[in-house]
Design an enzyme around this catalytic site. Structure first.
Site, PDB file in Angstrom:
ATOM      1  N   HIS A   1     -35.495  89.888 -16.822  1.00 10.39           N
ATOM      2  CA  HIS A   1     -36.797  90.597 -16.839  1.00 10.39           C
ATOM      3  C   HIS A   1     -36.544  91.591 -17.752  1.00 10.39           C
ATOM      4  CE1 HIS A   1     -40.262  92.410 -14.434  1.00 10.39           C
ATOM      5  NE2 HIS A   1     -40.058  93.014 -15.612  1.00 10.39           N
TER       6      HIS A   1
ATOM      7  N   HIS B   1     -38.668  93.819 -21.201  1.00  8.90           N
ATOM      8  CA  HIS B   1     -39.868  94.081 -22.068  1.00  8.90           C
ATOM      9  C   HIS B   1     -39.248  94.435 -23.398  1.00  8.90           C
ATOM     10  CE1 HIS B   1     -42.828  94.465 -18.555  1.00  8.90           C
ATOM     11  NE2 HIS B   1     -41.727  94.736 -17.827  1.00  8.90           N
TER      12      HIS B   1
ATOM     13  N   LYS C   1     -46.192  85.354 -15.131  1.00  9.32           N
ATOM     14  CA  LYS C   1     -46.009  86.379 -14.401  1.00  9.32           C
ATOM     15  C   LYS C   1     -47.566  87.103 -14.125  1.00  9.32           C
ATOM     16  CE  LYS C   1     -44.306  90.448 -13.523  1.00  9.32           C
ATOM     17  NZ  LYS C   1     -43.460  91.545 -14.452  1.00  9.32           N
TER      18      LYS C   1
ATOM     19  N   HIS D   1     -45.160  91.066 -10.046  1.00 13.97           N
ATOM     20  CA  HIS D   1     -44.758  92.483  -9.918  1.00 13.97           C
ATOM     21  C   HIS D   1     -45.528  92.791  -8.535  1.00 13.97           C
ATOM     22  CE1 HIS D   1     -45.131  96.843 -11.307  1.00 13.97           C
ATOM     23  NE2 HIS D   1     -45.638  96.815 -10.222  1.00 13.97           N
TER      24      HIS D   1
ATOM     25  N   HIS E   1     -38.234  93.269  -9.906  1.00  9.41           N
ATOM     26  CA  HIS E   1     -37.812  94.709  -9.658  1.00  9.41           C
ATOM     27  C   HIS E   1     -37.693  95.201  -8.095  1.00  9.41           C
ATOM     28  CE1 HIS E   1     -41.769  94.966 -10.653  1.00  9.41           C
ATOM     29  NE2 HIS E   1     -41.605  94.740 -11.816  1.00  9.41           N
TER      30      HIS E   1
ATOM     31  N   ASP F   1     -35.608  94.976 -16.407  1.00  6.40           N
ATOM     32  CA  ASP F   1     -36.812  95.543 -16.454  1.00  6.40           C
ATOM     33  C   ASP F   1     -36.733  96.876 -17.537  1.00  6.40           C
ATOM     34  OD1 ASP F   1     -39.562  95.919 -16.037  1.00  6.40           O
ATOM     35  OD2 ASP F   1     -39.393  97.257 -14.330  1.00  6.40           O
TER      36      ASP F   1
HETATM   37 ZN   LIG Z   1     -41.148  94.857 -16.030  1.00  2.29          ZN
END
Ligand SMILES: [Zn+2]
Length: 355
Positions: free
Chosen positions: A17, A19, A105, A142, A180, A252
């Site tokens: 995971h 970004h 996602k 999420h 997360h 994350d």
């Molecule tokens: Zn994230």
């Protein structure tokens, strides 16, 4: 001086995971991930969100060109579509069959950075989810309610009870990842369902809300879901170090410019990619379970997703001294500063590829 250096070799780790953003930020941050991780599951919440196979392929090409000269030879960005009304099921299935699309996602609309295009009801996507289950495409979630009447620290549990549990129970063939994890509610749905895995970040493993709030508010520890209580953190650390194969590493890592982190309204996200592995290694060292580090960072996620474990190895070394001074900020090509999480652990640990 006694030499209490610790060395271990583990399979190359994966980041399930991350970004990586776009443009100059993408160019600046991607090498940190590509240098140490074999697989990186790249989140689709860029602008505009990645909702088609064509967009995923184009983003993957940008990630690969940003990986830099020191990237691992086996660095593989794994692309994810942003689950919303724009997703076309046939396109998702074709993208997965072609090896372009890894998963989808789900963001509750408004839950975190660039989530405005998300959904309000996970079960409303039932036809897509059933097609994904049939094709073996995982759903990444999420898991955080956006109900404004709910306390911020209770929103993971609420989302799981009201939105995720019904999906998990009604579509049991669907492979799911709770991303997360920040509370015991997140741990419990993973423990109770073999098809559900959970990714865990370096910051949720090592920080609690007192770190965030007790000694001067620390905006660089602000992320979503918000770091929770000490009890929740201890439960997360226990799960990550337990050897339970349903829990695995997802950084994350989420870079923001300093101007967005030190602001009246602080952006959610922690940039940890440069030292994520070091932070987790130090926690496992402190808890006396370095023998389980490889499972958590290198094996469990691959097993959950049905991907081959890495045959390549890296060597981790823990120094007896802490005299080096790792940078605590990074700069993009246009001079934008981004703060880095985990420098304390980076004083202790170093890694090198051995195969
Ligand atoms: Zn994230």
């Amino acid at each position: 001086m006694t030499d209490d250096t610790v060395t271990l070799e583990i399979a190359a780790p994966d980041d399930w995971h991350v970004h990586l953003r776009d443009d100059e930020m993408l160019s600046a941050v991607t090498p940190y991930t590509a240098n140490v991780f074999r697989h990186a599951v790249v989140m689709p919440n860029i602008t505009p969100p990645v909702t088609s196979t064509q967009a995923a392929a184009a983003y993957r090409a940008r990630v690969l060109s940003a990986a830099g000269p020191d990237a691992r030879h086996d660095f593989t960005p794994m692309m994810v579509l942003y689950l919303n009304e724009q997703i076309v099921v046939d396109d998702l299935l074709a993208g997965a069959a072609d090896g372009v699309v890894f998963g989808a996602k789900y963001y509750p609309a408004g839950a975190t950075t660039n989530s405005a295009a998300g959904g309000n009801d996970l079960l409303a996507f039932r036809p897509v989810l059933e097609a994904m289950a049939g094709a073996g495409i995982p759903l990444l979630v999420h898991a955080e309610s956006t109900d404004p009447s709910l306390d911020i620290f209770d929103r993971e549990a609420d989302f799981i009870e009201k939105q995720l549990l019904p999906v998990v129970e009604q579509i049991p063939e669907l492979r799911v990842t709770v991303e997360h994890i920040s509370t015991r509610a997140g741990l419990d749905i993973v423990k109770d369902h073999p098809q559900v895995g959970g990714s865990i970040t370096p910051h949720h493993l090592t920080c609690d809300r007192s770190d965030l709030l007790a000694n001067g508010m620390r905006p660089h520890l602000y992320c979503k879901p918000v770091i929770n209580s000490r009890e929740e953190r201890m439960a997360i650390a226990e799960a990550a170090t337990s050897g339970n194969p349903s829990f695995f590493f997802g950084t994350d890592s989420a870079p923001h410019p300093l101007s967005k982190k030190e602001a009246e309204k602080v952006a959610a996200g922690i940039f940890n990619a440069p030292y994520a592995l070091e932070v987790v290694a130090e926690l496992f060292f402190e808890l006396g379970c370095l023998d389980r580090l490889e499972g958590f960072v290198s094996h469990h996620g691959a097993d959950h997703y049905g991907v081959e474990r890495s045959p390549a190895k890296i060597r981790l070394t823990r120094r007896a001294d802490t005299e080096i001074d790792p940078p605590e900020a990074m700069f993009t090509a246009d001079g934008t500063e981004v703060r880095i999480f985990g420098a304390d652990a980076a004083r202790r640990w170093a890694w090198e590829a051995v195969s």
